[in-house]
Motif scaffolding. Structure first.
Motif, PDB file in Angstrom:
ATOM      1  N   HIS A 148       0.851  -1.312   0.001  1.00 37.91           N
ATOM      2  CA  HIS A 148       0.174  -0.082   0.007  1.00 37.91           C
ATOM      3  C   HIS A 148       0.903   1.321   0.022  1.00 37.91           C
ATOM      4  CE1 HIS A 148      -3.423   2.460   0.741  1.00 37.91           C
ATOM      5  NE2 HIS A 148      -2.875   2.966   1.743  1.00 37.91           N
ATOM      6  N   ILE A 149       2.068   1.189   0.719  1.00 35.31           N
ATOM      7  CA  ILE A 149       2.849   2.374   0.870  1.00 35.31           C
ATOM      8  C   ILE A 149       3.453   2.671  -0.613  1.00 35.31           C
ATOM      9  CG2 ILE A 149       4.827   3.196   1.765  1.00 35.31           C
ATOM     10  CD1 ILE A 149       2.695   3.773   3.600  1.00 35.31           C
TER      11      ILE A 149
ATOM     12  N   TRP B  23       2.524   1.746  -3.444  1.00 39.27           N
ATOM     13  CA  TRP B  23       1.491   2.554  -4.456  1.00 39.27           C
ATOM     14  C   TRP B  23       1.559   4.039  -4.101  1.00 39.27           C
ATOM     15  CZ3 TRP B  23      -0.296   0.718  -8.823  1.00 39.27           C
ATOM     16  CH2 TRP B  23      -0.517  -0.692  -8.986  1.00 39.27           C
ATOM     17  N   TRP B  24       1.551   4.410  -2.962  1.00 36.35           N
ATOM     18  CA  TRP B  24       1.420   5.931  -2.845  1.00 36.35           C
ATOM     19  C   TRP B  24       2.840   6.473  -3.331  1.00 36.35           C
ATOM     20  CZ3 TRP B  24      -2.610   8.637  -2.485  1.00 36.35           C
ATOM     21  CH2 TRP B  24      -4.034   7.917  -1.893  1.00 36.35           C
ATOM     22  N   VAL B  25       3.890   5.974  -3.028  1.00 35.94           N
ATOM     23  CA  VAL B  25       5.391   6.401  -3.621  1.00 35.94           C
ATOM     24  C   VAL B  25       5.228   6.212  -4.913  1.00 35.94           C
ATOM     25  CG1 VAL B  25       7.566   5.780  -3.642  1.00 35.94           C
ATOM     26  CG2 VAL B  25       6.511   5.465  -1.457  1.00 35.94           C
TER      27      VAL B  25
ATOM     28  N   LEU C 246       2.477   6.574  -6.916  1.00 34.70           N
ATOM     29  CA  LEU C 246       1.924   7.935  -7.650  1.00 34.70           C
ATOM     30  C   LEU C 246       2.623   9.189  -7.152  1.00 34.70           C
ATOM     31  CD1 LEU C 246      -0.943   8.472  -8.309  1.00 34.70           C
ATOM     32  CD2 LEU C 246      -1.708   8.693  -5.997  1.00 34.70           C
ATOM     33  N   ALA C 247       3.300   9.293  -6.053  1.00 32.49           N
ATOM     34  CA  ALA C 247       4.011  10.524  -5.960  1.00 32.49           C
ATOM     35  C   ALA C 247       5.232  10.645  -7.262  1.00 32.49           C
ATOM     36  CB  ALA C 247       4.641  10.586  -4.782  1.00 32.49           C
TER      37      ALA C 247
END
Length: 55
Positions: free
Chosen positions: A22-23, A25-27, A29-30
């Motif tokens: 999950h983390i 995926w956020w990285v 996206l950034a």
């Protein structure tokens, strides 16, 4: 008893992996947002083929 410990251990491993994914995926996206902003900034300038990155 051993089966219960193995099931709990498997649940902890899968829960930790899910949190890490999950983390990530956020990285990702950034990084994608920064990459798109780089193209926008590059197209806005009139420096010819000047880029802020080297590849």
């Amino acid at each position: 008893m051993l089966l219960l410990v193995l099931i709990l251990l498997l649940a902890l491993i899968l829960g930790g992996a899910g949190f890490a994914i999950h983390i990530l995926w956020w990285v990702a996206l950034a990084v994608l947002v920064l990459w798109v902003l780089g193209f926008v900034v590059n197209s806005g300038g009139r420096g010819g083929g000047r880029r802020w990155y080297r590849w």
